[in-house]
Design an enzyme around this catalytic site. Structure first.
Site, PDB file in Angstrom:
ATOM      1  CE  LYS A  65      -3.294   2.339   3.227  1.00 28.33           C
ATOM      2  NZ  LYS A  65      -2.391   3.672   2.518  1.00 28.33           N
ATOM      3  CE  LYS A  77       4.968   0.128  -2.571  1.00 26.75           C
ATOM      4  NZ  LYS A  77       6.218   0.861  -2.969  1.00 26.75           N
ATOM      5  CG  ASP A  82      -2.256   1.655  -2.372  1.00 27.40           C
ATOM      6  OD1 ASP A  82      -1.608   2.044  -3.670  1.00 27.40           O
ATOM      7  OD2 ASP A  82      -2.602   2.327  -1.640  1.00 27.40           O
ATOM      8  CE  LYS A 119       4.832   7.249  -2.451  1.00 28.90           C
ATOM      9  NZ  LYS A 119       4.223   5.776  -2.596  1.00 28.90           N
TER      10      LYS A 119
END
Length: 265
Positions: free
Chosen positions: A12, A17, A126, A42
């Site tokens: 998620k 992560k 996600d 990102k």
């Protein structure tokens, strides 16, 4: 040279992560040739390895017609080779497109011919988009690990990721518990792993060293190499590299998931 280890790490958004992936890459770099591929819009996977944000493949393709390997491949700590796929601006286009375009370009430029011993994909888990299945669907990655905490939404996302892994008949190597400090956290994650027919392969404790190192755009492995936190990442890297136990997960039905979580409240 032994067969390249292809690892995909899903989780998620905001679960930590990328922190785990970058520290794994740094740990492996001590004695292995490593390629780190950021597949998160990102584009922050490689920042702490290179020491700064690097241009994404999608952005470079907007600026150049003839892209060369040196335009997209950057060397970081431990000589780790780093690539960021990138993604569109929020609310515009498909976030998974960057992953699809990146994989095709990496093949075209023969980046995989650099013969890394470990390739790690950092994949957002996600977002419901076909692009995020590319590392598995196209057989770029041989094994998958899911990062989660003991929090409801993190585990809900982990369960959804396991559904995707099952659909693609991929190999789940285990669950990485990235602790947030909630009550009975490791117990919750271990029970979840058991329910989906997997195991917890590593537990990473919450640590202020992560924040301190990331402020300086460094991994814990580089900034605080002698600490207990660095030892945890190093131990996890060894367990993943040696892991030979893989399963096709059995995700929990929605009703069962709700009941499972209530038992720990």
């Amino acid at each position: 040279m032994s067969k390249t280890k292809h690892i995909a790490v899903y989780g998620k958004g905001g679960i930590g992560k990328s922190t785990i992936v970058s520290n794994l890459a740094a740990a492996y770099s001590k004695d292995k040739k490593v390629l780190l591929i950021g597949c998160d819009p990102k584009a922050d996977t490689t920042r702490t390895v290179v020491g700064k944000r690097i241009p994404t493949i999608l952005n470079i393709l907007k600026e150049k017609r003839n892209v060369k390997k040196e335009d997209i491949l950057f060397r970081g700590y431990g000589n780790v080779m780093c690539v960021e796929s990138g993604g569109p601006e929020p609310g515009v286009g498909c976030a998974g497109r960057g992953v699809i375009v990146a994989m095709k370009l990496l093949e075209k430029l023969e980046v995989f011919q650099e013969k890394p011993e470990v390739i790690i994909y950092d994949v957002l888990g996600d977002v419901v988009c076909g692009g995020f299945a590319v590392p598995l669907r196209e057989d770029f990655a041989d094994e998958v690990y899911i990062v989660t905490s003991g929090e409801y939404m993190a585990l809900y996302a982990a369960n959804n990721i396991s559904k995707g892994i099952k659909k693609l008949k991929s190999n789940l190597g285990g669950i990485i518990c990235n602790c947030r400090g909630i009550n009975r956290e490791v117990e919750i994650v271990e029970e979840f792993a058991h329910r989906i027919n997997s195991k917890v392969i590593g537990v990473i404790p919450r640590s202020e060293l992560v924040q301190k190192s990331e402020i300086e755009a460094k991994t814990v492995m580089e900034k605080f190499p002698e600490t207990e936190q660095a030892l945890k990442y190093d131990k996890l890297s060894k367990k993943i590299f040696a892991n030979q136990e893989f399963v096709v997960p059995e995700p929990i039905a929605v009703e069962e998931f709700e009941e499972f979580f209530r038992t720990f409240q």
